[in-house]
Design a protein around this motif. Structure first.
Motif, short mmCIF file in Angstrom:
data_model
loop_
_atom_site.label_atom_id
_atom_site.label_comp_id
_atom_site.label_asym_id
_atom_site.label_seq_id
_atom_site.Cartn_x
_atom_site.Cartn_y
_atom_site.Cartn_z
N LEU A 198 0.82 -1.21 0.00
CA LEU A 198 0.00 0.00 0.00
C LEU A 198 0.85 1.26 0.00
N ASN A 199 1.97 1.23 0.70
CA ASN A 199 2.88 2.38 0.73
C ASN A 199 3.40 2.72 -0.66
N ARG A 200 3.51 1.71 -1.50
CA ARG A 200 4.01 1.90 -2.86
C ARG A 200 2.88 2.24 -3.84
N GLY A 201 1.69 2.51 -3.32
CA GLY A 201 0.56 2.86 -4.19
C GLY A 201 -0.16 1.66 -4.76
N GLY A 202 0.07 0.49 -4.20
CA GLY A 202 -0.57 -0.72 -4.70
C GLY A 202 -2.07 -0.74 -4.43
N SER A 203 -2.80 -1.49 -5.24
CA SER A 203 -4.25 -1.57 -5.11
C SER A 203 -4.66 -2.96 -4.60
N LEU A 204 -5.91 -3.04 -4.13
CA LEU A 204 -6.46 -4.27 -3.55
C LEU A 204 -7.74 -4.63 -4.28
N LYS A 205 -7.95 -5.92 -4.47
CA LYS A 205 -9.16 -6.40 -5.14
C LYS A 205 -9.51 -7.77 -4.59
N ARG A 206 -10.80 -7.98 -4.34
CA ARG A 206 -11.24 -9.29 -3.85
C ARG A 206 -12.21 -9.91 -4.84
N VAL A 207 -11.98 -11.16 -5.19
CA VAL A 207 -12.95 -11.92 -5.97
C VAL A 207 -14.04 -12.34 -4.99
N ASP A 208 -15.25 -11.92 -5.24
CA ASP A 208 -16.32 -12.15 -4.27
C ASP A 208 -16.96 -13.53 -4.42
N GLU A 209 -16.11 -14.52 -4.51
CA GLU A 209 -16.51 -15.92 -4.45
C GLU A 209 -15.60 -16.63 -3.46
N VAL A 210 -16.10 -17.70 -2.87
CA VAL A 210 -15.28 -18.49 -1.95
C VAL A 210 -14.34 -19.36 -2.78
N LEU A 211 -13.05 -19.04 -2.71
CA LEU A 211 -12.06 -19.75 -3.52
C LEU A 211 -11.06 -20.54 -2.69
N VAL A 212 -11.13 -20.40 -1.37
CA VAL A 212 -10.17 -21.08 -0.50
C VAL A 212 -10.90 -21.59 0.75
N THR A 213 -10.56 -22.79 1.16
CA THR A 213 -10.95 -23.29 2.48
C THR A 213 -9.76 -23.05 3.40
N TYR A 214 -9.98 -22.25 4.42
CA TYR A 214 -8.94 -21.73 5.30
C TYR A 214 -9.05 -22.46 6.64
N ARG A 215 -8.03 -23.22 6.97
CA ARG A 215 -8.10 -24.10 8.14
C ARG A 215 -7.58 -23.40 9.41
N TYR A 216 -8.31 -23.59 10.49
CA TYR A 216 -7.89 -23.08 11.80
C TYR A 216 -7.46 -24.27 12.66
N HIS A 217 -6.26 -24.20 13.21
CA HIS A 217 -5.79 -25.26 14.10
C HIS A 217 -4.68 -24.72 14.99
N SER A 218 -4.38 -25.45 16.05
CA SER A 218 -3.46 -24.96 17.07
C SER A 218 -2.03 -24.85 16.57
N GLN A 219 -1.68 -25.58 15.50
CA GLN A 219 -0.30 -25.56 15.00
C GLN A 219 -0.05 -24.47 13.96
N ALA A 220 -1.07 -23.70 13.62
CA ALA A 220 -0.92 -22.67 12.60
C ALA A 220 0.13 -21.64 13.03
N THR A 221 0.94 -21.20 12.08
CA THR A 221 2.03 -20.27 12.39
C THR A 221 1.51 -18.92 12.89
N THR A 222 0.25 -18.60 12.58
CA THR A 222 -0.35 -17.36 13.06
C THR A 222 -0.21 -17.23 14.57
N HIS A 223 -0.33 -18.35 15.27
CA HIS A 223 -0.31 -18.32 16.73
C HIS A 223 1.08 -18.03 17.30
N SER A 224 2.10 -18.09 16.46
CA SER A 224 3.46 -17.87 16.96
C SER A 224 3.84 -16.39 17.00
N ILE A 225 2.99 -15.52 16.45
CA ILE A 225 3.29 -14.09 16.42
C ILE A 225 2.66 -13.41 17.64
N GLN A 226 3.47 -12.68 18.40
CA GLN A 226 2.97 -11.99 19.57
C GLN A 226 2.05 -10.84 19.17
#
Length: 346
Positions: A198-226
């Motif tokens: 965004l700082n470089r002037g980039g744009s964002l666009k979302r395809v308004d269809e479900v294209l990914v099944t996104y899994r939630y679990h305890s081992q996900a790397t997301t949980h390692s970030i404070q």
């Protein structure tokens, strides 16, 4: 760099054997008919992830899908940023489709996101997603999937992170010329790249269809970030890109989250805070918030007002969907413009 393929799927993995069969099957079943490439970087897996990948090689070859696997043997994991950058460096596609090893791409993902990205320079494309287990992050999933095109830009400072979730990202290779992912351990590399884009002037666009099944679990790397680390990056960009442009502002929430936000500001920005606002009569009756930790004499005293008596612009430190719709009604009653009169920092 000459592109051998129109699309490369970027797939970092570490100990993903439990989910890889579904992940790879999703890529095998893509409706996109042209040859494409899957660039996998194995981050020192200790399970049979590599064996599972190799078991799909013949099936991929039959579909004209090239499988490229790279790794650095020995030692511990090198981290998400390093793994993503390594998979990108080993790839040759003009467009990059980001795939986490524990998620599933739906059959029309590559086809629809390539259509969305072509002809729009410097665009980061995402999509709606389905969450499993289905009720694991209900509020987050609803928030991300309901964002309007404008809110993709205005709601980038909430605790939810990027308004386009990283496992749905699709972009032209040139977008990564900003330096790729931060490889520092423990940082939110997705959020950092998102802000840099965004700082470089980039744009964002979302395809308004479900294209990914996104899994939630305890081992996900997301949980390692404070969370404190993520807070720092959010506040740093918000301060430099928004608060620095305002002459004054009101913090909506005189409670814990609003006061935390105030205390996190530098002294110059704290002086721009003209009031807190709230609906809690007890907080309003106190009259002022006194910043006891300040070294100033006398201590800063910030008025606490009813929200109808306060003046925009507002920094809203209230979580959405937790008040039975009352907060949203109050906000709507003021007829404010998001991104001009207020921003969410919840």
């Amino acid at each position: 760099m000459a592109s051998d393929f129109k699309v490369s799927v970027i797939l970092p993995m570490r100990n993903a054997a439990e989910w890889l069969p579904e992940c790879l099957k999703g890529l095998l079943d893509q409706s996109y008919q042209d040859p494409f490439e899957i660039s996998i970087f194995d981050d020192n897996s200790t399970d049979n992830s590599l064996h599972l990948v190799e078991s799909f090689r013949e099936q991929f070859a039959a579909r004209q899908i090239t499988l490229k696997v790279t790794q650095i043997k020995g030692g511990g994991p090198l981290g998400c940023g390093f793994a993503k950058n390594s998979a990108i460096k080993a790839s040759s596609g003009e467009y990059l489709c980001f795939q986490d090893a524990d998620d599933i791409s739906h059959p029309n993902r590559i086809e629809l996101q390539l259509q969305a990205a072509m002809g729009i320079p410097n665009v980061l494309v995402g999509s709606r997603f389905f969450r499993i287990p289905e009720d694991s992050t209900r509020r987050y999933t609803s928030w991300a999937n309901r964002l309007t095109p404008q809110q993709l830009y205005t709601q980038i400072y909430t605790a939810n992170g990027p308004t386009l979730i990283m496992p749905t990202w699709f972009c032209h290779r040139s977008l990564l010329q900003c330096g790729g992912f931060d490889e520092t351990p423990g940082v939110p590399e997705d959020l950092i790249l998102f802000y840099r884009h965004l700082n470089r002037g980039g744009s964002l666009k979302r395809v308004d269809e479900v294209l990914v099944t996104y899994r939630y679990h305890s081992q996900a790397t997301t949980h390692s970030i404070q969370q404190e680390t993520i807070w720092f990056h959010r506040l740093n960009r918000f301060s430099s890109c928004v608060l620095s442009e305002w002459n004054s502002f009101t913090i909506w929430n005189a409670g814990k989250q609003g006061r935390r936000f105030y205390r996190s500001l530098d002294a110059k920005l704290q002086k721009k805070v003209v009031a807190f606002c709230d609906v809690d009569s007890k907080k309003i009756a106190n009259g002022f918030y006194i910043y006891e930790e300040s070294s100033e004499v006398p201590k800063p005293r910030v008025p606490i007002l009813h929200f109808r008596d306060a003046s925009p612009p507002f920094v809203i430190c209230v979580k959405l969907d937790l008040t039975g719709g009352e907060f949203e009604k109050n906000l709507q009653s003021l007829h404010l413009i998001e991104g001009k009169d207020y921003y969410l920092f919840s």
